[in-house]
Design a protein around this motif. Structure first.
Motif, PDB file in Angstrom:
ATOM      1  N   SER A   6      82.231  60.044  30.565  1.00 10.30           N
ATOM      2  CA  SER A   6      81.636  60.573  31.945  1.00 10.30           C
ATOM      3  C   SER A   6      81.825  59.298  32.782  1.00 10.30           C
ATOM      4  N   ASP A   7      81.339  59.126  33.949  1.00 13.89           N
ATOM      5  CA  ASP A   7      81.153  58.229  34.896  1.00 13.89           C
ATOM      6  C   ASP A   7      80.088  57.309  34.447  1.00 13.89           C
ATOM      7  N   TRP A   8      80.047  56.293  34.085  1.00 13.13           N
ATOM      8  CA  TRP A   8      79.070  55.343  33.583  1.00 13.13           C
ATOM      9  C   TRP A   8      78.115  55.012  34.694  1.00 13.13           C
ATOM     10  N   PRO A   9      78.380  54.537  36.155  1.00 17.39           N
ATOM     11  CA  PRO A   9      77.372  54.258  37.056  1.00 17.39           C
ATOM     12  C   PRO A   9      76.607  55.649  37.302  1.00 17.39           C
ATOM     13  N   GLY A  10      77.072  56.800  37.521  1.00  8.09           N
ATOM     14  CA  GLY A  10      76.613  57.806  38.013  1.00  8.09           C
ATOM     15  C   GLY A  10      75.758  58.361  37.024  1.00  8.09           C
ATOM     16  N   THR A  11      75.917  58.549  35.731  1.00  7.53           N
ATOM     17  CA  THR A  11      75.138  58.745  34.623  1.00  7.53           C
ATOM     18  C   THR A  11      73.902  57.929  34.588  1.00  7.53           C
ATOM     19  N   THR A  12      74.004  56.699  34.785  1.00  5.60           N
ATOM     20  CA  THR A  12      73.068  55.634  34.767  1.00  5.60           C
ATOM     21  C   THR A  12      71.928  55.864  35.905  1.00  5.60           C
ATOM     22  N   VAL A  13      72.471  56.243  37.228  1.00  7.57           N
ATOM     23  CA  VAL A  13      71.609  56.444  38.217  1.00  7.57           C
ATOM     24  C   VAL A  13      70.662  57.833  37.958  1.00  7.57           C
ATOM     25  N   VAL A  14      71.309  58.686  37.345  1.00  3.57           N
ATOM     26  CA  VAL A  14      70.355  60.021  36.847  1.00  3.57           C
ATOM     27  C   VAL A  14      69.517  59.660  35.764  1.00  3.57           C
ATOM     28  N   ILE A  15      69.756  58.717  34.855  1.00  2.56           N
ATOM     29  CA  ILE A  15      68.758  58.460  33.983  1.00  2.56           C
ATOM     30  C   ILE A  15      67.471  57.711  34.403  1.00  2.56           C
ATOM     31  N   LEU A  16      67.860  56.754  35.438  1.00  9.80           N
ATOM     32  CA  LEU A  16      67.040  56.029  35.985  1.00  9.80           C
ATOM     33  C   LEU A  16      66.138  56.656  37.149  1.00  9.80           C
ATOM     34  N   ALA A  17      66.756  57.912  37.620  1.00  6.84           N
ATOM     35  CA  ALA A  17      66.158  58.758  38.654  1.00  6.84           C
ATOM     36  C   ALA A  17      65.170  59.467  37.775  1.00  6.84           C
ATOM     37  N   VAL A  18      65.441  60.096  36.655  1.00  2.65           N
ATOM     38  CA  VAL A  18      64.582  60.826  35.953  1.00  2.65           C
ATOM     39  C   VAL A  18      63.526  59.956  35.423  1.00  2.65           C
ATOM     40  N   ILE A  19      63.425  58.665  35.268  1.00  2.75           N
ATOM     41  CA  ILE A  19      62.587  57.912  34.694  1.00  2.75           C
ATOM     42  C   ILE A  19      61.689  57.577  35.930  1.00  2.75           C
ATOM     43  N   THR A  20      62.265  57.234  37.173  1.00  6.29           N
ATOM     44  CA  THR A  20      61.491  57.217  38.190  1.00  6.29           C
ATOM     45  C   THR A  20      60.581  58.302  38.497  1.00  6.29           C
ATOM     46  N   ARG A  21      61.417  59.510  38.227  1.00  2.00           N
ATOM     47  CA  ARG A  21      60.156  60.766  38.715  1.00  2.00           C
ATOM     48  C   ARG A  21      59.150  60.800  37.709  1.00  2.00           C
ATOM     49  N   LEU A  22      59.372  60.428  36.396  1.00  5.90           N
ATOM     50  CA  LEU A  22      58.276  60.691  35.590  1.00  5.90           C
ATOM     51  C   LEU A  22      57.490  59.547  35.599  1.00  5.90           C
ATOM     52  N   MET A  23      57.835  58.322  36.078  1.00  6.90           N
ATOM     53  CA  MET A  23      56.642  57.293  36.195  1.00  6.90           C
ATOM     54  C   MET A  23      55.976  57.386  37.423  1.00  6.90           C
ATOM     55  N   PHE A  24      56.375  57.833  38.472  1.00  4.65           N
ATOM     56  CA  PHE A  24      55.811  57.466  39.676  1.00  4.65           C
ATOM     57  C   PHE A  24      55.644  58.793  40.574  1.00  4.65           C
ATOM     58  N   GLY A  25      56.348  59.790  40.268  1.00  2.00           N
ATOM     59  CA  GLY A  25      56.094  61.024  40.802  1.00  2.00           C
ATOM     60  C   GLY A  25      54.971  62.081  40.142  1.00  2.00           C
ATOM     61  N   SER A  26      54.958  63.090  40.704  1.00  2.00           N
ATOM     62  CA  SER A  26      53.893  64.166  40.218  1.00  2.00           C
ATOM     63  C   SER A  26      54.377  65.712  40.287  1.00  2.00           C
ATOM     64  N   THR A  27      55.701  65.885  40.657  1.00  2.00           N
ATOM     65  CA  THR A  27      56.180  67.087  40.703  1.00  2.00           C
ATOM     66  C   THR A  27      57.134  67.497  39.756  1.00  2.00           C
ATOM     67  N   GLY A  28      57.115  66.859  38.485  1.00  2.00           N
ATOM     68  CA  GLY A  28      57.937  67.292  37.488  1.00  2.00           C
ATOM     69  C   GLY A  28      59.374  67.163  37.941  1.00  2.00           C
ATOM     70  N   LEU A  29      60.253  67.519  36.897  1.00  2.00           N
ATOM     71  CA  LEU A  29      61.645  67.294  37.079  1.00  2.00           C
ATOM     72  C   LEU A  29      62.194  68.467  38.171  1.00  2.00           C
ATOM     73  N   THR A  30      61.675  69.362  38.268  1.00  2.00           N
ATOM     74  CA  THR A  30      62.188  70.668  39.277  1.00  2.00           C
ATOM     75  C   THR A  30      61.628  70.464  40.405  1.00  2.00           C
ATOM     76  N   GLY A  31      60.538  69.832  40.488  1.00  2.00           N
ATOM     77  CA  GLY A  31      59.733  70.044  41.738  1.00  2.00           C
ATOM     78  C   GLY A  31      58.597  70.997  41.634  1.00  2.00           C
ATOM     79  N   LYS A  32      57.709  71.035  42.488  1.00  2.00           N
ATOM     80  CA  LYS A  32      56.494  72.260  42.561  1.00  2.00           C
ATOM     81  C   LYS A  32      56.701  72.972  43.980  1.00  2.00           C
ATOM     82  N   TYR A  33      57.434  74.108  43.558  1.00  2.00           N
ATOM     83  CA  TYR A  33      57.449  75.293  44.702  1.00  2.00           C
ATOM     84  C   TYR A  33      56.601  75.704  44.988  1.00  2.00           C
ATOM     85  N   GLU A  34      55.922  75.713  46.201  1.00  2.00           N
ATOM     86  CA  GLU A  34      54.749  76.502  46.861  1.00  2.00           C
ATOM     87  C   GLU A  34      54.928  77.269  47.726  1.00  2.00           C
ATOM     88  N   GLY A  35      56.330  77.694  47.887  1.00  2.00           N
ATOM     89  CA  GLY A  35      56.892  78.445  49.205  1.00  2.00           C
ATOM     90  C   GLY A  35      56.241  80.025  48.848  1.00  2.00           C
TER      91      GLY A  35
END
Length: 269
Positions: free
Chosen positions: A104-133
């Protein structure tokens, strides 16, 4: 400088280096600058995304999804260090993928992995967000928006596919044509300068790059059209599913490139 400004610079260097290589020159800027440790999305963009997530968590940035603002503007050394640490992690992950020859694309896959880690470390909405609409959550843009996405993918896929065919028809060395998708990626990435400056310009590198790779690697411009449409539709689904109702940025184009380049690699590489 922020995730998106860094990525725009990636696009500019990709245009220059990819064009030089397409013309037959020896180029090292694509591998070492645009997609290397200097401006590679897995380093600079992913680091900017992580820094934004950290800065929001520590109340130094209004939103962790802000990939436009310069993190230097926070005046916080730890924010800069977090970005640097994630950039270093991105380089290590990229090197691992290169060592195992990930299909696959190495830079793109790495971006995704680090973005997921960022969400889990610094976010509070989970991987799919919190829908409140109200009502059911939308996972695809509906109505005219859906058809706009299809037309966008069709148009870009047709452009890159049939331009690649024309270049081959006039005698361009097929080996040099391997650089054509890099040029297409660069043009799409650089066009985000209009998004950065406030215009409604869509991200299209997840459309142009897989479409160009599919067209060039298969030798069939129609595959460019097919993967162009897929890029637009899959990208919309990723946006609605993982980058909506959330507090950090999981990049829809990078995720789409990861998925589609796996398919393109398996089918045509």
């Amino acid at each position: 400088m922020g995730a998106l400004p860094a990525f725009i610079l990636t696009g500019l260097i990709a245009i220059a280096g990819g064009t030089a290589a397409l013309a037959g020159a020896t180029d090292v800027t694509v591998g070492f600058v645009a997609f290397g440790a200097y401006l590679g999305p897995h380093v600079a963009f992913a680091g900017g995304v992580a820094a934004a997530g950290y800065a929001c968590k520590t109340k130094k940035l209004g939103s962790g999804t802000d990939i436009l603002s310069s993190l230097y503007g926070t005046g916080d050394p730890m924010t800069l260090l977090v970005g640097g640490i994630f950039g270093l992690a991105g380089m290590l992950i990229y090197q691992f993928f290169a060592a195992i020859n990930l299909p696959s694309d190495w830079p793109g896959t790495t971006v995704v992995i680090l973005a997921v880690i960022t969400r889990l470390m610094f976010g509070s909405t989970g991987l799919t967000g919190k829908y409140e609409g109200e009502g059911r959550r939308e996972y695809f843009t509906g109505g005219k928006g859906f058809f706009c996405n299809v037309v966008l993918g069709l148009g870009i896929g047709a452009a890159v596919g049939f331009v690649s065919a024309q270049m081959l028809n006039v005698g361009t060395d097929p080996a040099l044509m391997r650089s054509f998708p890099i040029v297409c990626f660069g043009i799409a990435a650089a066009s985000l300068i209009f998004t950065q400056t406030g215009f409604a310009c869509p991200a299209t590198h997840h459309i142009a790059y897989p479409a160009a790779c599919a067209a060039v690697w298969s030798g069939n411009p129609v595959m460019g059209v097919i993967f162009g449409i897929l890029g637009a539709v899959v990208g919309d689904f990723i946006l609605k599913t993982f980058n909506s109702h959330c507090d950090t940025h999981i990049d829809p184009p990078a995720t789409t490139i990861m998925i589609l380049m796996f398919a393109v690699t398996i089918l045509f590489a």
